[in-house]
Design a protein around this motif. Structure first.
Motif, PDB file in Angstrom:
ATOM      1  N   LEU A  69     -48.118  24.100   4.376  1.00 60.19           N
ATOM      2  CA  LEU A  69     -48.731  23.502   3.189  1.00 60.19           C
ATOM      3  C   LEU A  69     -50.253  23.410   3.306  1.00 60.19           C
ATOM      4  CD1 LEU A  69     -46.213  20.606   2.395  1.00 60.19           C
ATOM      5  CD2 LEU A  69     -46.649  22.635   1.004  1.00 60.19           C
ATOM      6  N   VAL A  70     -50.765  23.160   4.513  1.00 64.97           N
ATOM      7  CA  VAL A  70     -52.218  23.023   4.685  1.00 64.97           C
ATOM      8  C   VAL A  70     -52.879  24.340   5.064  1.00 64.97           C
ATOM      9  CG1 VAL A  70     -51.960  20.611   5.373  1.00 64.97           C
ATOM     10  CG2 VAL A  70     -52.046  22.372   7.139  1.00 64.97           C
ATOM     11  N   ALA A  71     -52.092  25.398   5.238  1.00 66.85           N
ATOM     12  CA  ALA A  71     -52.643  26.677   5.688  1.00 66.85           C
ATOM     13  C   ALA A  71     -53.650  27.253   4.698  1.00 66.85           C
ATOM     14  CB  ALA A  71     -51.505  27.677   5.934  1.00 66.85           C
ATOM     15  N   THR A  72     -53.365  27.094   3.417  1.00 64.88           N
ATOM     16  CA  THR A  72     -54.268  27.641   2.402  1.00 64.88           C
ATOM     17  C   THR A  72     -55.657  27.021   2.518  1.00 64.88           C
ATOM     18  OG1 THR A  72     -52.468  28.074   0.858  1.00 64.88           O
ATOM     19  CG2 THR A  72     -54.664  27.867  -0.077  1.00 64.88           C
ATOM     20  N   TYR A  73     -55.698  25.706   2.670  1.00 60.12           N
ATOM     21  CA  TYR A  73     -56.993  25.015   2.782  1.00 60.12           C
ATOM     22  C   TYR A  73     -57.758  25.497   4.003  1.00 60.12           C
ATOM     23  CZ  TYR A  73     -60.371  21.291   3.664  1.00 60.12           C
ATOM     24  OH  TYR A  73     -61.528  20.609   3.918  1.00 60.12           O
ATOM     25  N   PHE A  74     -57.103  25.494   5.154  1.00 63.87           N
ATOM     26  CA  PHE A  74     -57.792  25.906   6.381  1.00 63.87           C
ATOM     27  C   PHE A  74     -58.194  27.372   6.339  1.00 63.87           C
ATOM     28  CE2 PHE A  74     -56.066  21.981   8.055  1.00 63.87           C
ATOM     29  CZ  PHE A  74     -56.994  21.606   9.015  1.00 63.87           C
ATOM     30  N   GLY A  75     -57.280  28.232   5.858  1.00 62.82           N
ATOM     31  CA  GLY A  75     -57.551  29.662   5.858  1.00 62.82           C
ATOM     32  C   GLY A  75     -58.707  30.064   4.972  1.00 62.82           C
ATOM     33  N   GLU A  76     -58.861  29.385   3.835  1.00 67.60           N
ATOM     34  CA  GLU A  76     -59.934  29.739   2.907  1.00 67.60           C
ATOM     35  C   GLU A  76     -61.248  29.039   3.241  1.00 67.60           C
ATOM     36  OE1 GLU A  76     -58.442  28.995  -0.984  1.00 67.60           O
ATOM     37  OE2 GLU A  76     -57.037  30.685  -0.951  1.00 67.60           O
ATOM     38  N   LYS A  77     -61.171  27.838   3.765  1.00 65.53           N
ATOM     39  CA  LYS A  77     -62.400  27.099   4.054  1.00 65.53           C
ATOM     40  C   LYS A  77     -63.011  27.486   5.399  1.00 65.53           C
ATOM     41  CE  LYS A  77     -64.403  22.450   4.228  1.00 65.53           C
ATOM     42  NZ  LYS A  77     -65.446  22.775   3.249  1.00 65.53           N
ATOM     43  N   TYR A  78     -62.194  27.577   6.434  1.00 67.61           N
ATOM     44  CA  TYR A  78     -62.705  27.813   7.786  1.00 67.61           C
ATOM     45  C   TYR A  78     -62.473  29.230   8.294  1.00 67.61           C
ATOM     46  CZ  TYR A  78     -62.888  22.727   7.681  1.00 67.61           C
ATOM     47  OH  TYR A  78     -63.153  21.419   7.322  1.00 67.61           O
ATOM     48  N   GLY A  79     -61.751  30.026   7.537  1.00 69.11           N
ATOM     49  CA  GLY A  79     -61.522  31.400   7.945  1.00 69.11           C
ATOM     50  C   GLY A  79     -60.241  31.566   8.737  1.00 69.11           C
ATOM     51  N   ARG A  80     -59.793  32.813   8.821  1.00 72.34           N
ATOM     52  CA  ARG A  80     -58.529  33.093   9.487  1.00 72.34           C
ATOM     53  C   ARG A  80     -58.618  32.839  10.990  1.00 72.34           C
ATOM     54  NH1 ARG A  80     -58.558  33.586   4.035  1.00 72.34           N
ATOM     55  NH2 ARG A  80     -58.008  35.669   3.263  1.00 72.34           N
ATOM     56  N   ARG A  81     -59.643  33.380  11.634  1.00 73.09           N
ATOM     57  CA  ARG A  81     -59.745  33.260  13.089  1.00 73.09           C
ATOM     58  C   ARG A  81     -59.866  31.811  13.527  1.00 73.09           C
ATOM     59  NH1 ARG A  81     -64.996  34.442  16.678  1.00 73.09           N
ATOM     60  NH2 ARG A  81     -65.387  32.397  15.745  1.00 73.09           N
ATOM     61  N   ASN A  82     -60.775  31.061  12.915  1.00 66.73           N
ATOM     62  CA  ASN A  82     -60.982  29.672  13.314  1.00 66.73           C
ATOM     63  C   ASN A  82     -59.737  28.823  13.063  1.00 66.73           C
ATOM     64  OD1 ASN A  82     -63.562  30.306  14.086  1.00 66.73           O
ATOM     65  ND2 ASN A  82     -64.533  29.540  12.226  1.00 66.73           N
ATOM     66  N   SER A  83     -59.004  29.135  12.001  1.00 62.60           N
ATOM     67  CA  SER A  83     -57.776  28.388  11.704  1.00 62.60           C
ATOM     68  C   SER A  83     -56.729  28.613  12.784  1.00 62.60           C
ATOM     69  CB  SER A  83     -57.224  28.807  10.337  1.00 62.60           C
ATOM     70  OG  SER A  83     -58.113  28.448   9.302  1.00 62.60           O
ATOM     71  N   ILE A  84     -56.646  29.841  13.288  1.00 58.50           N
ATOM     72  CA  ILE A  84     -55.697  30.131  14.365  1.00 58.50           C
ATOM     73  C   ILE A  84     -56.067  29.350  15.627  1.00 58.50           C
ATOM     74  CG2 ILE A  84     -54.875  31.942  15.937  1.00 58.50           C
ATOM     75  CD1 ILE A  84     -55.095  33.907  13.604  1.00 58.50           C
ATOM     76  N   ILE A  85     -57.348  29.246  15.902  1.00 51.41           N
ATOM     77  CA  ILE A  85     -57.803  28.475  17.068  1.00 51.41           C
ATOM     78  C   ILE A  85     -57.432  27.000  16.907  1.00 51.41           C
ATOM     79  CG2 ILE A  85     -59.839  27.686  18.350  1.00 51.41           C
ATOM     80  CD1 ILE A  85     -61.149  30.387  17.650  1.00 51.41           C
ATOM     81  N   VAL A  86     -57.660  26.463  15.708  1.00 49.91           N
ATOM     82  CA  VAL A  86     -57.290  25.064  15.437  1.00 49.91           C
ATOM     83  C   VAL A  86     -55.789  24.878  15.622  1.00 49.91           C
ATOM     84  CG1 VAL A  86     -57.120  23.298  13.641  1.00 49.91           C
ATOM     85  CG2 VAL A  86     -59.230  24.609  13.899  1.00 49.91           C
ATOM     86  N   GLY A  87     -55.021  25.815  15.108  1.00 49.27           N
ATOM     87  CA  GLY A  87     -53.573  25.746  15.250  1.00 49.27           C
ATOM     88  C   GLY A  87     -53.131  25.739  16.701  1.00 49.27           C
ATOM     89  N   ALA A  88     -53.763  26.578  17.523  1.00 44.85           N
ATOM     90  CA  ALA A  88     -53.416  26.631  18.947  1.00 44.85           C
ATOM     91  C   ALA A  88     -53.703  25.291  19.629  1.00 44.85           C
ATOM     92  CB  ALA A  88     -54.186  27.759  19.636  1.00 44.85           C
TER      93      ALA A  88
END
Length: 480
Positions: A69-88
Motif C-alpha cells: 500500500l505504501v510502495a507507490t508513495y515511496f517509489g515515486e517520491k524517493y525513487g526505486r533504488r532508495n525505496s529498495i534500500i529502505v525496505g531492506a
C-alpha cells in the motif's frame, strides 16, 4: 545484454530471495519442538492451535499488504533504488524483532508484520526497477529473475534449516535450546544486509530520474547500462523515448488511483489483480508453508517430512523457474498461464486421488493399499510445483511490471502485489485449519480454483509479449 545490466537486475532480484527465505524458513521452524514450547503452541490442540499457528505464519503476509500500500508513495517520491534500500533496512529490524520476541505468539507476529512490510514494499518496487533498467529485448527474462531468486531463497532456507533441525530435534525436552529457531530466523540477516549494501552501488532508474527533471543523470545511467558514452546514438534514442513518455504523462496531469479504473487502464488493473489472486488460489503456498505437515499426514517419518522431501520439492521449484524464463519470451505470458493452469488442476486431482487411497490404509489397517499410492501423491505434489514454477510463478510479476503506463506503473504494480499478499495471507492463515478439517479435500478445492484460473487466462487475459505502449493501449481498450 551486457554484464552490468545483468548484475543490476540480479542484485535487485535479491528482494525475491528475502521473500523466498522467509517462506522456506517457517516450514521448518513450525516443526521445531523448542519453537512450539517457547510460544506455548504445544499447550493447544485442534482449532485453537491451528488459529495461533496460522496467525504467526500469516502475519508476515499481512505486513506485506501494508508494504504494498505504501510502495507507490515511496517509489515515486524517493525513487526505486532508495525505496529498495529502505525496505531492506525495515526487513532487518523485523528479523531482530522476530528472533528476540518475548514468549508470546502475538509478539513474534508483530515482528513478522514489520518484516512483511519490507517485502510488500520491495515486491512492488524491485520488478518495476528491473523493468526500467533492463533492455526491452530481455525485459521479460530479467524481470522473472525476481521469481527465480524467490525460489532460490526457499531452497537455501530448507537446506540450512533442515541441518539445524536435524542437529537439535533428537534432544530431550529439558535440553531443548531456543537458539535453534532463533538462528534459523537470524540467518535472514545475511541477504538482508547484503541487499541494503549492494543497492548503494547500483544506478537509479533512468525513467524516475527523467520524471524528476534530472535528464543528465538519466543519460549517464543509460550510458553505463549500455557500456557506452552518453553521446552515443543508442543512449540518446532511449533518453528521447523516456523524455517523450514523461512529457505525455505530465501533459495529462498527475496520476491518481482513480486512473487505474479509466477506460484505457482498467482492464490492465483487473487482469493484474485477478492474476495475482489466482496465483495464490492455485494452492502453491499451502505446499510451501506447510509441506512438512502435509507429508507427515501422508504417513512419512518426521525426518523424511522435514528434511528430505522439502529439499527435493524446493529444488524442483527452483530448477523449474528456468524454463519459465525461456518460455515467457518464446511462448508468451498468456500461453504459459493457460498451460500452467491445466497442468496444476490435473496434478491437484492426482494428489486427491492418491491421498484417498492412502487414507483407506490409515483408517482401516485391514485394507492393504500399496505404499506406491503415498509415493505417487508426493510425485504429484512435485509435478504441481513444477507446473507452477515455470508458469504462474514468474508471469504475474512480469506482467504487472510492464503493462501499465509510466504515470501509473507503480500504482498498478501495487494493486497486483496487494492482491497477491492479501490472498496469500488468507490462505496461510487458514492453512492449518484446512489441513486438519478439510484434509485431502483441500487439493480438490485448489483443483477447482486452477480450472477457474484456466478460464480466466484463456478468455480474459491479453497477451503483452512484444507490445509497445501504444499497441498495449489499443489492445487493452478493445480497439485492436
Amino acid at each position: 545484454m551486457n554484464s552490468f545490466q545483468l548484475l543490476v537486475c540480479v542484485t535487485a532480484s535479491f528482494c525475491g530471495l528475502l521473500f523466498g527465505y522467509e517462506v522456506g524458513v517457517m516450514n521448518v521452524v513450525n516443526t521445531m519442538d523448542a519453537f512450539n514450547i517457547y510460544f506455548g503452541l504445544n499447550k493447544w490442540d485442534g482449532t485453537d492451535k491451528d488459529w495461533r499457528s496460522g496467525m504467526i505464519n500469516s502475519a508476515f503476509l499481512l505486513g506485506s499488504v501494508l508494504g504494498a500500500l505504501v510502495a507507490t508513495y515511496f517509489g515515486e517520491k524517493y525513487g526505486r533504488r532508495n525505496s529498495i534500500i529502505v525496505g531492506a533496512c525495515i526487513f532487518i529490524v523485523g528479523i531482530f524483532l522476530e528472533a528476540f520476541s518475548p514468549a508470546n505468539y502475538l509478539f513474534i507476529s508483530f515482528g513478522r508484520i514489520v518484516a512483511g512490510i519490507a517485502i510488500g514494499l520491495n515486491s512492488v518496487i524491485a520488478p518495476t526497477y528491473i523493468s526500467e533498467v533492463a533492455p526491452a529485448k530481455y525485459r521479460g527474462t530479467l524481470s522473472s529473475c525476481y521469481q527465480l531468486m524467490t525460489t532460490f531463497g526457499i531452497v537455501i532456507a530448507a537446506a540450512i534449516n533442515s541441518i539445524i533441525w536435524y542437529k537439535t530435534n533428537f534432544k530431550p525436552e529439558d535440553q531443548l535450546d531456543n537458539m535453534e529457531w532463533k538462528l534459523a530466523l537470524l540467518m535472514q540477516l545475511v541477504p538482508g544486509i547484503g541487499l541494503a549494501v549492494l543497492m548503494f552501488f547500483l544506478p537509479k532508474s533512468p525513467r524516475w530520474l527523467c520524471s524528476k527533471d534530472r535528464d543528465e543523470e538519466a543519460a549517464e545511467v543509460l550510458a553505463k547500462l549500455n557500456a557506452t558514452s552518453s553521446s552515443d546514438s543508442l543512449v540518446q534514442e532511449e533518453l528521447k523515448a523516456i523524455q517523450e513518455d514523461v512529457a505525455s504523462t505530465r501533459a495529462a496531469g498527475s496520476s491518481s488511483v482513480s486512473e487505474l479504473f479509466s477506460s484505457v487502464v482498467r482492464r490492465r488493473t483487473f487482469i493484474t489483480f485477478l492474476m495475482q489472486l489466482f496465483q495464490q488460489w492455485t494452492g502453491i503456498n499451502q505446499i510451501m508453508y506447510y509441506q512438512s505437515q502435509v507429508y507427515e499426514r501422508m504417513g512419512f517419518t518426521k525426518f523424511t517430512s522435514t528434511c528430505v522431501l522439502p529439499i527435493i520439492n524446493n529444488l524442483v521449484n527452483f530448477v523449474s523457474t528456468f524454463p519459465g524464463m525461456w518460455g515467457i519470451e518464446k511462448l508468451g505470458r498468456k500461453t504459459l498461464l493457460v498451460i500452467g493452469a491445466i497442468m496444476m488442476a490435473v496434478f491437484h486431482l492426482g494428489v486427491f486421488i492418491c491421498s484417498t487411497q492412502t487414507q483407506k490404509e490409515q483408517d482401516n489397517p485391514a485394507i492393504k493399499v500399496a505404499n506406491s499410492w503415498k509415493i505417487a501423491a508426493v510425485i504429484c505434489i512435485f509435478c504441481f510445483v513444477f507446473s507452477f514454477a515455470w508458469t504462474w510463478g514468474p508471469v504475474p510479476w512480469v506482467y504487472q511490471a510492464e503493462v501499465f503506463p509510466l504515470r501509473v506503473r507503480v500504482k498498478g504494480s501495487a494493486v497486483g502485489s496487494l492482491s497477491n499478499y492479501f490472498n496469500n495471507w488468507i490462505l496461510t492463515f487458514l492453512g492449518p485449519y484446512l489441513m486438519t478439517h478439510w484434509k485431502k479435500y483441500t487439493f480438490l478445492l485448489f483443483a477447482v480454483c486452477c480450472f477457474i484460473a484456466w478460464a480466466y487466462s484463456q478468455f480474459y487475459v491479453i497477451e503483452s509479449k512484444g507490445l509497445n505502449l501504444e499497441e498495449m493501449d489499443a489492445k487493452m481498450s478493445g480497439k485492436a
